[in-house]
Design a protein around this motif. Structure first.
Motif, PDB file in Angstrom:
ATOM      1  N   SER A 295    -106.640  54.607   5.791  1.00 18.58           N
ATOM      2  CA  SER A 295    -106.204  54.539   4.394  1.00 18.58           C
ATOM      3  C   SER A 295    -105.279  53.350   4.207  1.00 18.58           C
ATOM      4  O   SER A 295    -104.713  52.808   5.159  1.00 18.58           O
ATOM      5  CB  SER A 295    -105.478  55.823   4.033  1.00 18.58           C
ATOM      6  N   SER A 296    -105.112  52.955   2.927  1.00 14.77           N
ATOM      7  CA  SER A 296    -104.251  51.799   2.671  1.00 14.77           C
ATOM      8  C   SER A 296    -102.805  52.101   3.051  1.00 14.77           C
ATOM      9  O   SER A 296    -102.077  51.219   3.498  1.00 14.77           O
ATOM     10  CB  SER A 296    -104.368  51.367   1.210  1.00 14.77           C
ATOM     11  N   ALA A 297    -102.391  53.378   2.878  1.00 12.24           N
ATOM     12  CA  ALA A 297    -101.025  53.746   3.271  1.00 12.24           C
ATOM     13  C   ALA A 297    -100.862  53.623   4.788  1.00 12.24           C
ATOM     14  O   ALA A 297     -99.828  53.147   5.274  1.00 12.24           O
ATOM     15  CB  ALA A 297    -100.714  55.163   2.816  1.00 12.24           C
ATOM     16  N   GLY A 298    -101.886  54.023   5.536  1.00  7.61           N
ATOM     17  CA  GLY A 298    -101.848  53.901   6.991  1.00  7.61           C
ATOM     18  C   GLY A 298    -101.801  52.449   7.426  1.00  7.61           C
ATOM     19  O   GLY A 298    -101.050  52.081   8.342  1.00  7.61           O
ATOM     20  N   THR A 299    -102.604  51.604   6.750  1.00  5.32           N
ATOM     21  CA  THR A 299    -102.611  50.175   7.078  1.00  5.32           C
ATOM     22  C   THR A 299    -101.253  49.556   6.771  1.00  5.32           C
ATOM     23  O   THR A 299    -100.746  48.733   7.544  1.00  5.32           O
ATOM     24  CB  THR A 299    -103.697  49.451   6.254  1.00  5.32           C
ATOM     25  N   LEU A 300    -100.673  49.974   5.648  1.00  7.15           N
ATOM     26  CA  LEU A 300     -99.368  49.437   5.266  1.00  7.15           C
ATOM     27  C   LEU A 300     -98.312  49.809   6.297  1.00  7.15           C
ATOM     28  O   LEU A 300     -97.502  48.967   6.708  1.00  7.15           O
ATOM     29  CB  LEU A 300     -98.986  49.960   3.873  1.00  7.15           C
ATOM     30  N   LEU A 301     -98.359  51.059   6.749  1.00 12.32           N
ATOM     31  CA  LEU A 301     -97.389  51.512   7.757  1.00 12.32           C
ATOM     32  C   LEU A 301     -97.561  50.703   9.047  1.00 12.32           C
ATOM     33  O   LEU A 301     -96.580  50.266   9.663  1.00 12.32           O
ATOM     34  CB  LEU A 301     -97.586  53.009   8.022  1.00 12.32           C
ATOM     35  N   LEU A 302     -98.815  50.478   9.415  1.00  9.11           N
ATOM     36  CA  LEU A 302     -99.101  49.689  10.625  1.00  9.11           C
ATOM     37  C   LEU A 302     -98.543  48.265  10.480  1.00  9.11           C
ATOM     38  O   LEU A 302     -97.936  47.728  11.415  1.00  9.11           O
ATOM     39  CB  LEU A 302    -100.616  49.645  10.830  1.00  9.11           C
ATOM     40  N   THR A 303     -98.722  47.693   9.301  1.00  8.00           N
ATOM     41  CA  THR A 303     -98.216  46.343   9.062  1.00  8.00           C
ATOM     42  C   THR A 303     -96.691  46.317   9.152  1.00  8.00           C
ATOM     43  O   THR A 303     -96.111  45.413   9.763  1.00  8.00           O
ATOM     44  CB  THR A 303     -98.654  45.850   7.663  1.00  8.00           C
ATOM     45  N   ILE A 304     -96.058  47.332   8.553  1.00  5.58           N
ATOM     46  CA  ILE A 304     -94.586  47.366   8.574  1.00  5.58           C
ATOM     47  C   ILE A 304     -94.078  47.479  10.009  1.00  5.58           C
ATOM     48  O   ILE A 304     -93.133  46.794  10.404  1.00  5.58           O
ATOM     49  CB  ILE A 304     -94.069  48.535   7.692  1.00  5.58           C
ATOM     50  N   ILE A 305     -94.748  48.320  10.815  1.00  9.22           N
ATOM     51  CA  ILE A 305     -94.339  48.460  12.223  1.00  9.22           C
ATOM     52  C   ILE A 305     -94.544  47.131  12.964  1.00  9.22           C
ATOM     53  O   ILE A 305     -93.658  46.665  13.696  1.00  9.22           O
ATOM     54  CB  ILE A 305     -95.129  49.606  12.899  1.00  9.22           C
ATOM     55  N   LEU A 306     -95.698  46.500  12.732  1.00 10.72           N
ATOM     56  CA  LEU A 306     -96.002  45.223  13.395  1.00 10.72           C
ATOM     57  C   LEU A 306     -94.980  44.152  13.015  1.00 10.72           C
ATOM     58  O   LEU A 306     -94.449  43.438  13.873  1.00 10.72           O
ATOM     59  CB  LEU A 306     -97.426  44.779  13.011  1.00 10.72           C
TER      60      LEU A 306
ATOM     61  N   SER B 101     -88.299  34.901  11.722  1.00  7.81           N
ATOM     62  CA  SER B 101     -87.643  36.167  11.355  1.00  7.81           C
ATOM     63  C   SER B 101     -87.380  36.222   9.851  1.00  7.81           C
ATOM     64  O   SER B 101     -87.657  37.245   9.207  1.00  7.81           O
ATOM     65  CB  SER B 101     -86.317  36.320  12.103  1.00  7.81           C
ATOM     66  N   VAL B 102     -86.862  35.130   9.289  1.00  8.11           N
ATOM     67  CA  VAL B 102     -86.570  35.118   7.844  1.00  8.11           C
ATOM     68  C   VAL B 102     -87.874  35.286   7.055  1.00  8.11           C
ATOM     69  O   VAL B 102     -87.946  36.065   6.102  1.00  8.11           O
ATOM     70  CB  VAL B 102     -85.826  33.818   7.443  1.00  8.11           C
ATOM     71  N   GLY B 103     -88.913  34.558   7.485  1.00  7.44           N
ATOM     72  CA  GLY B 103     -90.207  34.673   6.808  1.00  7.44           C
ATOM     73  C   GLY B 103     -90.751  36.087   6.853  1.00  7.44           C
ATOM     74  O   GLY B 103     -91.246  36.614   5.853  1.00  7.44           O
ATOM     75  N   LEU B 104     -90.617  36.729   8.008  1.00  6.27           N
ATOM     76  CA  LEU B 104     -91.134  38.098   8.143  1.00  6.27           C
ATOM     77  C   LEU B 104     -90.301  39.099   7.348  1.00  6.27           C
ATOM     78  O   LEU B 104     -90.836  40.084   6.839  1.00  6.27           O
ATOM     79  CB  LEU B 104     -91.188  38.492   9.625  1.00  6.27           C
ATOM     80  N   ILE B 105     -89.000  38.842   7.249  1.00  5.98           N
ATOM     81  CA  ILE B 105     -88.155  39.732   6.428  1.00  5.98           C
ATOM     82  C   ILE B 105     -88.588  39.623   4.960  1.00  5.98           C
ATOM     83  O   ILE B 105     -88.708  40.634   4.260  1.00  5.98           O
ATOM     84  CB  ILE B 105     -86.656  39.403   6.622  1.00  5.98           C
ATOM     85  N   VAL B 106     -88.857  38.389   4.510  1.00  6.74           N
ATOM     86  CA  VAL B 106     -89.352  38.211   3.132  1.00  6.74           C
ATOM     87  C   VAL B 106     -90.685  38.941   2.973  1.00  6.74           C
ATOM     88  O   VAL B 106     -90.918  39.635   1.982  1.00  6.74           O
ATOM     89  CB  VAL B 106     -89.495  36.707   2.778  1.00  6.74           C
ATOM     90  N   GLN B 107     -91.553  38.807   3.979  1.00  5.00           N
ATOM     91  CA  GLN B 107     -92.857  39.490   3.917  1.00  5.00           C
ATOM     92  C   GLN B 107     -92.663  41.005   3.808  1.00  5.00           C
ATOM     93  O   GLN B 107     -93.330  41.673   3.015  1.00  5.00           O
ATOM     94  CB  GLN B 107     -93.674  39.165   5.160  1.00  5.00           C
ATOM     95  N   LEU B 108     -91.716  41.512   4.602  1.00  7.39           N
ATOM     96  CA  LEU B 108     -91.440  42.955   4.582  1.00  7.39           C
ATOM     97  C   LEU B 108     -91.000  43.403   3.185  1.00  7.39           C
ATOM     98  O   LEU B 108     -91.419  44.455   2.694  1.00  7.39           O
ATOM     99  CB  LEU B 108     -90.342  43.256   5.606  1.00  7.39           C
TER     100      LEU B 108
END
Lengths: 213, 80
Positions: free
Chosen positions: A2-13, B18-25
């Motif tokens: 799901s998109s929520a799962g992908t988003l969580l994976l991206t945030i962790i990465l 790091s700054v770029g990734l924080i903005v991405q986050l």
């Protein structure tokens, strides 16, 4: 996934990549050892490339959502028009009956809009942003498509569909189906399916209220 | 402790990334065209700059290492 799962994976990465990049930055003497060099390569090249690619994918998926399209104030009446309580209104009947995915309702029928279109469409998208924040925003009822609505958007679902292919209204002349397929006879401009968003008359329409989930 | 030029470049590369990734986050939270533009116009260039600086740093480092020279021949013609 799901998109929520992908988003969580991206945030962790992204989180792991930030952590490792900061470790390399502030304990840079680690890179004097071979293992430190490998860490630097992973933290400063491999992982950022993956994280950026994944972030781009997430943004593209979000850009397809109804929530994204309606995030600009000027588009709100178009979102409201999806709730018109009248089955002759094409977007409303599709949205309310889930004939299009409700969370991607706009994108399903406007597949070449802004960043999903050619380079001209992408430039138009940038111009829309400029107008939204720095220019004069038009009235919602004054917004028009740049090019006539293409039957392709209807046919990518309806083509081959029995109800559509066998409908008497689509065989009034021998070549009507061919004209529809070649976009010479518009689905929306031929007094057939002409009720679309109806923004100018929205205040006079009645609306469907979905039951709370 | 003093850092070598390579280490200084690696440090800067890490900070940019790091700054770029924080903005991405931060942009990943939003469902809005501005979030996408911030990602494309701010986060991506910062991350890309960091990655390019990292590659530049290791390329400069490999240029700085002198190529291994064969030992000069001794008086008797032997290199041993």
């Amino acid at each position: 996934m799901s998109s929520a799962g992908t988003l969580l994976l991206t945030i962790i990465l992204v989180g792991i990549t930030i952590l490792l990049a900061l470790v390399v930055s502030f304990r840079v003497e680690l890179t004097r050892a071979t293992s430190g060099k490998m860490l630097a390569f992973i933290a400063l090249f491999i992982l950022p490339a993956f994280a950026t690619f994944q972030g781009f994918n997430d943004h593209m998926e979000k850009a397809k959502t109804t929530q994204f399209c309606l995030s600009c104030h000027v588009m709100e009446p178009y979102g409201h028009s999806l709730y018109i309580d009248d089955p002759s209104f094409v977007p409303a009947v599709h949205f309310q009956n889930h004939l299009v995915p409700p969370d991607e309702a706009c994108f399903t029928c406007h597949t070449t809009y802004t960043m999903f279109g050619d380079y001209q469409a992408k430039l138009r998208g940038l111009r829309h942003l400029y107008v939204q924040y720095l220019g004069t925003v038009p009235k919602p009822e004054d917004i028009k498509l740049y090019t006539p609505y293409n039957n392709r958007e209807c046919l990518h679902c309806h083509e081959g569909m029995r109800k559509f292919e066998e409908a008497a209204a689509h065989h009034r002349t021998p070549d009507e189906m061919a004209q529809i397929a070649s976009d010479h006879l518009s689905c929306t401009k031929s007094d057939c399916h002409e009720f679309i968003h109806d923004i100018p008359n929205l205040k006079d329409d009645s609306f469907w209220k979905p039951k709370a989930q | 402790m003093s850092l070598t030029p390579l280490e200084k470049r690696l440090r800067w590369a890490g900070v940019l990334i790091s700054v770029g990734l924080i903005v991405q986050l931060l942009t990943l939270r939003g469902y809005h065209p501005l979030a996408f533009v911030a990602f494309i116009a701010i986060a991506c260039p910062l991350i890309l700059a960091g990655m390019v600086l990292f590659l530049y740093a290791i390329l400069k480092r490999s240029e700085a290492i002198p190529a291994v020279q064969p030992p000069a021949p001794g008086p008797g013609g032997s290199s041993a």
